[in-house]
Design a protein around this motif. Structure first.
Motif, PDB file in Angstrom:
ATOM      1  N   LEU A 161     -11.176  -6.294   4.451  1.00  9.12           N
ATOM      2  CA  LEU A 161      -9.851  -6.437   3.844  1.00  9.12           C
ATOM      3  C   LEU A 161      -9.721  -5.576   2.589  1.00  9.12           C
ATOM      4  CD1 LEU A 161      -9.240 -10.291   4.237  1.00  9.12           C
ATOM      5  CD2 LEU A 161      -8.348  -8.418   5.643  1.00  9.12           C
ATOM      6  N   TRP A 162     -10.801  -5.490   1.812  1.00 11.68           N
ATOM      7  CA  TRP A 162     -10.765  -4.651   0.615  1.00 11.68           C
ATOM      8  C   TRP A 162     -10.669  -3.176   0.995  1.00 11.68           C
ATOM      9  CZ3 TRP A 162      -9.668  -5.913  -4.191  1.00 11.68           C
ATOM     10  CH2 TRP A 162      -9.817  -7.243  -4.582  1.00 11.68           C
ATOM     11  N   TYR A 163     -11.309  -2.822   2.093  1.00  7.06           N
ATOM     12  CA  TYR A 163     -11.187  -1.437   2.578  1.00  7.06           C
ATOM     13  C   TYR A 163      -9.739  -1.146   2.976  1.00  7.06           C
ATOM     14  CZ  TYR A 163     -11.376   2.629   5.574  1.00  7.06           C
ATOM     15  OH  TYR A 163     -11.118   3.850   6.132  1.00  7.06           O
ATOM     16  N   PHE A 164      -9.134  -2.059   3.743  1.00 10.80           N
ATOM     17  CA  PHE A 164      -7.741  -1.876   4.159  1.00 10.80           C
ATOM     18  C   PHE A 164      -6.816  -1.783   2.938  1.00 10.80           C
ATOM     19  CE2 PHE A 164      -9.003  -4.465   8.108  1.00 10.80           C
ATOM     20  CZ  PHE A 164      -9.364  -3.309   8.801  1.00 10.80           C
ATOM     21  N   ARG A 165      -7.099  -2.624   1.946  1.00  4.40           N
ATOM     22  CA  ARG A 165      -6.287  -2.602   0.721  1.00  4.40           C
ATOM     23  C   ARG A 165      -6.416  -1.246   0.020  1.00  4.40           C
ATOM     24  NH1 ARG A 165      -6.465  -7.129  -4.178  1.00  4.40           N
ATOM     25  NH2 ARG A 165      -5.625  -5.795  -5.828  1.00  4.40           N
ATOM     26  N   GLY A 166      -7.637  -0.749  -0.059  1.00  8.47           N
ATOM     27  CA  GLY A 166      -7.865   0.549  -0.691  1.00  8.47           C
ATOM     28  C   GLY A 166      -7.194   1.681   0.076  1.00  8.47           C
ATOM     29  N   ASP A 167      -7.274   1.615   1.395  1.00  2.96           N
ATOM     30  CA  ASP A 167      -6.666   2.652   2.223  1.00  2.96           C
ATOM     31  C   ASP A 167      -5.146   2.677   2.046  1.00  2.96           C
ATOM     32  OD1 ASP A 167      -7.271   4.730   4.066  1.00  2.96           O
ATOM     33  OD2 ASP A 167      -6.417   3.529   5.683  1.00  2.96           O
ATOM     34  N   ALA A 168      -4.545   1.480   1.949  1.00  7.56           N
ATOM     35  CA  ALA A 168      -3.096   1.394   1.739  1.00  7.56           C
ATOM     36  C   ALA A 168      -2.716   1.933   0.363  1.00  7.56           C
ATOM     37  CB  ALA A 168      -2.637  -0.053   1.884  1.00  7.56           C
ATOM     38  N   ALA A 169      -3.531   1.619  -0.643  1.00  5.10           N
ATOM     39  CA  ALA A 169      -3.273   2.113  -2.003  1.00  5.10           C
ATOM     40  C   ALA A 169      -3.391   3.637  -2.055  1.00  5.10           C
ATOM     41  CB  ALA A 169      -4.243   1.472  -2.987  1.00  5.10           C
ATOM     42  N   LEU A 170      -4.365   4.168  -1.326  1.00  2.65           N
ATOM     43  CA  LEU A 170      -4.563   5.621  -1.278  1.00  2.65           C
ATOM     44  C   LEU A 170      -3.360   6.307  -0.637  1.00  2.65           C
ATOM     45  CD1 LEU A 170      -6.695   7.790  -1.977  1.00  2.65           C
ATOM     46  CD2 LEU A 170      -7.576   7.532   0.346  1.00  2.65           C
ATOM     47  N   SER A 171      -2.857   5.717   0.433  1.00  2.00           N
ATOM     48  CA  SER A 171      -1.681   6.266   1.113  1.00  2.00           C
ATOM     49  C   SER A 171      -0.445   6.209   0.221  1.00  2.00           C
ATOM     50  CB  SER A 171      -1.405   5.490   2.410  1.00  2.00           C
ATOM     51  OG  SER A 171      -2.494   5.614   3.296  1.00  2.00           O
ATOM     52  N   ASN A 172      -0.451   5.197  -0.647  1.00  2.00           N
ATOM     53  CA  ASN A 172       0.685   4.991  -1.544  1.00  2.00           C
ATOM     54  C   ASN A 172       0.587   5.838  -2.814  1.00  2.00           C
ATOM     55  OD1 ASN A 172       3.121   3.686  -2.143  1.00  2.00           O
ATOM     56  ND2 ASN A 172       2.094   2.090  -3.301  1.00  2.00           N
ATOM     57  N   GLY A 173      -0.550   6.546  -2.963  1.00  2.00           N
ATOM     58  CA  GLY A 173      -0.738   7.381  -4.142  1.00  2.00           C
ATOM     59  C   GLY A 173      -1.249   6.635  -5.358  1.00  2.00           C
ATOM     60  N   LEU A 175      -4.129   5.814  -6.928  1.00  2.00           N
ATOM     61  CA  LEU A 175      -5.539   6.184  -6.856  1.00  2.00           C
ATOM     62  C   LEU A 175      -6.453   5.196  -7.559  1.00  2.00           C
ATOM     63  CD1 LEU A 175      -5.234  10.050  -7.426  1.00  2.00           C
ATOM     64  CD2 LEU A 175      -5.326   8.784  -5.267  1.00  2.00           C
ATOM     65  N   ARG A 176      -6.047   4.694  -8.712  1.00  2.00           N
ATOM     66  CA  ARG A 176      -6.881   3.752  -9.460  1.00  2.00           C
ATOM     67  C   ARG A 176      -7.047   2.444  -8.693  1.00  2.00           C
ATOM     68  NH1 ARG A 176     -10.304   6.036 -12.895  1.00  2.00           N
ATOM     69  NH2 ARG A 176      -9.265   7.641 -14.143  1.00  2.00           N
ATOM     70  N   GLU A 177      -5.982   1.993  -8.104  1.00  2.00           N
ATOM     71  CA  GLU A 177      -6.046   0.768  -7.303  1.00  2.00           C
ATOM     72  C   GLU A 177      -6.916   0.985  -6.067  1.00  2.00           C
ATOM     73  OE1 GLU A 177      -5.841  -2.903  -5.948  1.00  2.00           O
ATOM     74  OE2 GLU A 177      -4.858  -2.364  -7.840  1.00  2.00           O
ATOM     75  N   ALA A 178      -6.811   2.168  -5.469  1.00  2.00           N
ATOM     76  CA  ALA A 178      -7.631   2.496  -4.303  1.00  2.00           C
ATOM     77  C   ALA A 178      -9.111   2.517  -4.673  1.00  2.00           C
ATOM     78  CB  ALA A 178      -7.209   3.850  -3.734  1.00  2.00           C
ATOM     79  N   LEU A 179      -9.423   3.139  -5.818  1.00  2.00           N
ATOM     80  CA  LEU A 179     -10.809   3.215  -6.281  1.00  2.00           C
ATOM     81  C   LEU A 179     -11.381   1.823  -6.496  1.00  2.00           C
ATOM     82  CD1 LEU A 179     -13.151   5.054  -7.253  1.00  2.00           C
ATOM     83  CD2 LEU A 179     -12.181   4.869  -9.567  1.00  2.00           C
ATOM     84  N   LYS A 180     -10.618   0.976  -7.134  1.00  2.00           N
ATOM     85  CA  LYS A 180     -11.040  -0.402  -7.392  1.00  2.00           C
ATOM     86  C   LYS A 180     -11.320  -1.146  -6.079  1.00  2.00           C
ATOM     87  CE  LYS A 180      -9.003  -4.759  -8.980  1.00  2.00           C
ATOM     88  NZ  LYS A 180      -7.772  -5.385  -9.538  1.00  2.00           N
ATOM     89  N   ALA A 181     -10.438  -0.961  -5.098  1.00  2.00           N
ATOM     90  CA  ALA A 181     -10.591  -1.663  -3.816  1.00  2.00           C
ATOM     91  C   ALA A 181     -11.808  -1.158  -3.035  1.00  2.00           C
ATOM     92  CB  ALA A 181      -9.328  -1.492  -2.984  1.00  2.00           C
ATOM     93  N   PHE A 182     -12.009   0.151  -3.004  1.00  2.00           N
ATOM     94  CA  PHE A 182     -13.159   0.708  -2.281  1.00  2.00           C
ATOM     95  C   PHE A 182     -14.481   0.321  -2.949  1.00  2.00           C
ATOM     96  CE2 PHE A 182     -10.053   4.091  -0.778  1.00  2.00           C
ATOM     97  CZ  PHE A 182      -9.911   3.513   0.479  1.00  2.00           C
TER      98      PHE A 182
END
Length: 226
Positions: A161-173, A175-182
């Protein structure tokens, strides 16, 4: 001759009326109970038939029966009953799956949102809604992220789920939220001792994709800051 007092006469006069009233109340309650039981039986039978149709691959019949079950769930005498709500949610999920199978992602999302209103803490519905929005493309990246974010709150120890969250944040631009999730996904992989290597000595998919996304995110953050 002893005559009854006016009070006694009044009591005797009202006794039959009271008895009739109580009998009417009992009859109404008994009738309501019978009607409720009959409607529940129809609902359960309709839903059961829809599941049989699904198992036999008769998707059109299943879809029609599931829609009928949802209509029964909205009956004034059944609406809001926990047992009925459970059937309602399962029917909405099943229809969403059927819509997803034929690529009707928008319709699938609408059914899942209805299910989520009935049970805001339903993990499967939140996660599946994220998957649907992901398939709908970048236009729905914010909704996708919101759905996965809710899923991680419901189950914070799930690295997927954290991976999916990070991937969605990355797609949304974001980046900081994506980094935190990954990073969170990676830390859970380590904590839960998820196997790193397969028999061939290669990284398992879950490790490989998390590390790849983490590296991509760090690279993009570096590019932005530089």
């Amino acid at each position: 001759v002893h005559l009854p007092s006016s009070n006694m006469a009044s009591e005797h006069r009202w006794f039959p009326v009271t008895a009739i009233f109580l009998l009417l109340c009992y009859y109404c309650k008994h009738s309501e109970g019978q009607v409720y039981a009959q409607k529940m039986a129809v609902l359960q039978n309709t839903y059961g038939q829809s599941m049989k149709a699904l198992n036999r691959g008769k998707t059109a019949a299943a879809h029609e029966l599931l829609q009928m079950a949802l209509e029964y769930c909205e009956d004034s005498e059944l609406r809001g009953i926990p047992e009925v709500i459970k059937v309602q949610i399962e029917a909405l999920i099943s229809i969403a799956r059927l819509e997803k199978q034929i690529g009707a992602f928008s319709k699938a999302a609408s059914f899942l949102k209805r299910a989520l209103k009935l049970d805001p803490r339903h993990l499967y519905v939140s996660t599946e809604l994220g998957h649907i929005y992901h398939k709908m493309g970048a236009k729905y990246s914010r909704q996708c992220f919101k759905a996965y974010k809710k899923a991680t709150k419901l189950r914070p120890d799930d690295h997927h789920l954290w991976y999916f969250r990070g991937d969605a944040a990355l797609s949304n631009g974001n980046l900081r939220e994506a980094l935190k999730a990954f990073q969170k996904s990676l830390s859970l992989l380590i904590k839960q001792e998820v196997p790193y290597d397969q028999l061939q000595g290669q990284k398992t998919l879950v490790w490989a994709r998390t590390l790849e996304r983490l590296g991509t995110t760090q690279q993009r953050i570096g590019e932005v800051e530089n």
